[in-house]
Structure formats: structure tokens, C-alpha cells
Scaffold this motif. Sequence first.
Motif, PDB file in Angstrom:
ATOM      1  N   SER A 182       0.836  -1.206   0.000  1.00  0.00           N
ATOM      2  CA  SER A 182       0.000   0.000   0.000  1.00  0.00           C
ATOM      3  C   SER A 182       0.867   1.251   0.000  1.00  0.00           C
ATOM      4  O   SER A 182       0.594   2.230  -0.704  1.00  0.00           O
ATOM      5  N   LEU A 183       1.943   1.232   0.785  1.00  0.00           N
ATOM      6  CA  LEU A 183       2.853   2.370   0.812  1.00  0.00           C
ATOM      7  C   LEU A 183       3.605   2.507  -0.510  1.00  0.00           C
ATOM      8  O   LEU A 183       3.865   3.618  -0.975  1.00  0.00           O
ATOM      9  N   GLU A 184       3.933   1.380  -1.136  1.00  0.00           N
ATOM     10  CA  GLU A 184       4.614   1.434  -2.433  1.00  0.00           C
ATOM     11  C   GLU A 184       3.721   2.089  -3.482  1.00  0.00           C
ATOM     12  O   GLU A 184       4.174   2.930  -4.265  1.00  0.00           O
ATOM     13  N   GLN A 185       2.454   1.701  -3.522  1.00  0.00           N
ATOM     14  CA  GLN A 185       1.530   2.314  -4.474  1.00  0.00           C
ATOM     15  C   GLN A 185       1.384   3.809  -4.216  1.00  0.00           C
ATOM     16  O   GLN A 185       1.354   4.613  -5.151  1.00  0.00           O
ATOM     17  N   ALA A 186       1.309   4.183  -2.943  1.00  0.00           N
ATOM     18  CA  ALA A 186       1.194   5.600  -2.605  1.00  0.00           C
ATOM     19  C   ALA A 186       2.449   6.363  -3.004  1.00  0.00           C
ATOM     20  O   ALA A 186       2.380   7.507  -3.472  1.00  0.00           O
ATOM     21  N   ALA A 187       3.620   5.738  -2.843  1.00  0.00           N
ATOM     22  CA  ALA A 187       4.874   6.399  -3.196  1.00  0.00           C
ATOM     23  C   ALA A 187       4.958   6.645  -4.692  1.00  0.00           C
ATOM     24  O   ALA A 187       5.377   7.717  -5.149  1.00  0.00           O
ATOM     25  N   VAL A 188       4.547   5.661  -5.493  1.00  0.00           N
ATOM     26  CA  VAL A 188       4.557   5.834  -6.948  1.00  0.00           C
ATOM     27  C   VAL A 188       3.575   6.928  -7.354  1.00  0.00           C
ATOM     28  O   VAL A 188       3.877   7.771  -8.197  1.00  0.00           O
ATOM     29  N   ALA A 189       2.379   6.923  -6.734  1.00  0.00           N
ATOM     30  CA  ALA A 189       1.373   7.927  -7.075  1.00  0.00           C
ATOM     31  C   ALA A 189       1.816   9.330  -6.677  1.00  0.00           C
ATOM     32  O   ALA A 189       1.465  10.311  -7.341  1.00  0.00           O
ATOM     33  N   ALA A 190       2.599   9.445  -5.603  1.00  0.00           N
ATOM     34  CA  ALA A 190       3.044  10.765  -5.132  1.00  0.00           C
ATOM     35  C   ALA A 190       4.122  11.364  -6.019  1.00  0.00           C
ATOM     36  O   ALA A 190       4.421  12.562  -5.917  1.00  0.00           O
ATOM     37  N   ARG A 191       4.743  10.556  -6.877  1.00  0.00           N
ATOM     38  CA  ARG A 191       5.704  11.036  -7.877  1.00  0.00           C
ATOM     39  C   ARG A 191       6.814  11.888  -7.252  1.00  0.00           C
ATOM     40  O   ARG A 191       7.080  13.005  -7.665  1.00  0.00           O
ATOM     41  N   GLY A 192       7.423  11.308  -6.224  1.00  0.00           N
ATOM     42  CA  GLY A 192       8.615  11.934  -5.675  1.00  0.00           C
ATOM     43  C   GLY A 192       8.396  12.915  -4.553  1.00  0.00           C
ATOM     44  O   GLY A 192       9.362  13.526  -4.084  1.00  0.00           O
ATOM     45  N   ARG A 193       7.172  13.093  -4.067  1.00  0.00           N
ATOM     46  CA  ARG A 193       6.945  14.029  -2.964  1.00  0.00           C
ATOM     47  C   ARG A 193       7.443  13.467  -1.645  1.00  0.00           C
ATOM     48  O   ARG A 193       7.600  14.205  -0.673  1.00  0.00           O
ATOM     49  N   PHE A 194       7.680  12.150  -1.579  1.00  0.00           N
ATOM     50  CA  PHE A 194       8.344  11.564  -0.421  1.00  0.00           C
ATOM     51  C   PHE A 194       9.095  10.321  -0.883  1.00  0.00           C
ATOM     52  O   PHE A 194       8.833   9.763  -1.950  1.00  0.00           O
TER      53      PHE A 194
END
Length: 314
Positions: free
Chosen positions: A81-93
Motif C-alpha cells: 500500500s505504501l509502495e503504491q502511494a509512493a509511486v502515485a506521489a511522484r517523488g513528494r516523499f
Amino acid sequence: MSQPHFDPRGAVDLSMLQKPTPAQEAAAANSQAAARQAPAGVIVDLSPENFQQVVESSATVPVIVAIGASRTAAGEQMTPSLEQAAVAARGRFVLARLDADTQPEITQAFGVQGVPCAVAVIQGQPLPLFQGAPSAEQIQQVLDQVLQAAAQAGVTGTVPGADAEPEPEPEPEPELPPLHAEAYAAIEAGDYPRATAAYTKALNENPGDVDARIGIAQVALMERLEAVEDPAAAIATADAAGARDVDAQLLAADVEIGAGRAGAAFDRLIAVVQVTAAEDKERARKRLVELFELVDPASEELRAARRNLSLALF
């Protein structure tokens, strides 16, 4: 989530970290496959070698540390779930993955009480986020709060290059039809007669099966070339014998087409067609037509060879 207090003196202590064992390195390598799906630097695996660099990067980009353990099923729910969120955030974290079983020293550095859990690091300061495996919606709410807190602390950078549009996933290759799969397996086993039989059956079932027709020609060439011990000698013998030695020219043309010299192979056999008659002429023509199947239909070499063959025949 309460407002964190940002104190550079509260940075994680690095002194306890030691070099990983070979087993730890192997475990880290196995977890890198998912990270390759994200832009470079967005998802990383924490290790003693990159730990300080990742913590220091939290001065410009928030870092979310996902701490799981191979012995727990809950970590298998939280980290994706965190991996998907990280990809969606496109580098914001940055998402830093950590396996508590293989990297216990780093886990202790964060002072966690149980796994799986997540910790934010902003300006070197660790901030516990949650423990267990919350839903994707709950995780996103926590991440939004982390980004807000980071912005208030002046940490608003992004991972370089991560905001570019992601490349589309390649289309999966279609599965081979059963007879084509059988032919391919036979080729891998060196059983050329069985491969030819499978391709022939496929062509009989579907006369428009271009791949089967090409497959028959490819297998025939492979089988003929397998008997060639000295390719250079085969070409030299054909050159010395002249165009009327049909057997020598057929073999040399096979060698040339197998070496990617289609134009030379075509010219050689067209010369045979020009100076021979009856059965010899037909043998050269049939081999030419067979070799035509192995070349890009749009190639200039093939177009020229077809024109020259027509002129040689008439």
C-alpha cells in the motif's frame, strides 16, 4: 496526528550500525524488484551503506520508513500500500523499506516497539506514524498529514526526476499457439524433424499461418547449417567451383544467410539460376524462395532479389 517538534539533535543515532551479513544482503536484493517499477530514488531498501544518506535526504524530502518482517503477514499488506502511494506521489516523499528480521540494527535505531509499523523522518527527526496494517485510505490520510507537517518545516522538495510521466508497462507477449510451442520446444531440444512436423501441421490447419511457414524455413536452415564444420571453407569452395556447382552454391548461400549476409546469398543463387537449366535451375529457385522467407519483407535486398530472379527466369 500531533504536530512534530523538529530538532536536528534528535536525528537517529548511526553509531550502532554494522556491515550486513551475506544473508542480509541477499534478502535486500530480493526486495528490490518492486522498487524497479518506481522512478529511481522513490523507493529504496534501507541498509547500513545507505542509511545515513537516506536520513540526510529528509532535510529536503520527507522519508517514510516502512518496517516489516518476513515472519509477519501484516507487513505484506502494509508495504505494498505504501509502495503504491509512493509511486502515485511522484517523488513528494521517499519510501524506505526495512525488514526487521534482516536488518535488526537499523530497526533498533528507530526504537520501534513492534512490526509492521511506519515511521516518518523529516529533517533527521523520526516520527512514529502507525503500527499494524491500516487500510490504503487510512495510510493515505496519514501521508497527507506527513506532507503537511513537512511543508510547515520547509521540507518541500521532490525526488529528482520522479515527477516525469511514468513509462507505460510493456504489453505482455502473447502465448504461443500449441503447435508453435511444441515446435519451439523441439528446436530447443535439437529435434528438428519434430519441430518441422509441428510447424507443418500448423500450416496444414491454417494455410495462412505465416509464422508456421517461416518456422519451417528456419528449421530447415538450422538443420542444414548444423552439418557445416567450416563456414569459411564452404564459401571458399563455392567461389572456386563456380555457379554451375549447384550443391556448393546452395551450401554457401545457407552459410551467408545464416551470417546475416542475405544480399550475397541471393546474388549467389540468382547466378546459379542464370547459368543452369532444368533440375539444377529449379533447385536453385526453390532454395531462393525458401530463403526469401527468412528476410524482412520490406528490405531492399529482398525486393532487389525478387526483381533479379524474375529477370533470370525469363
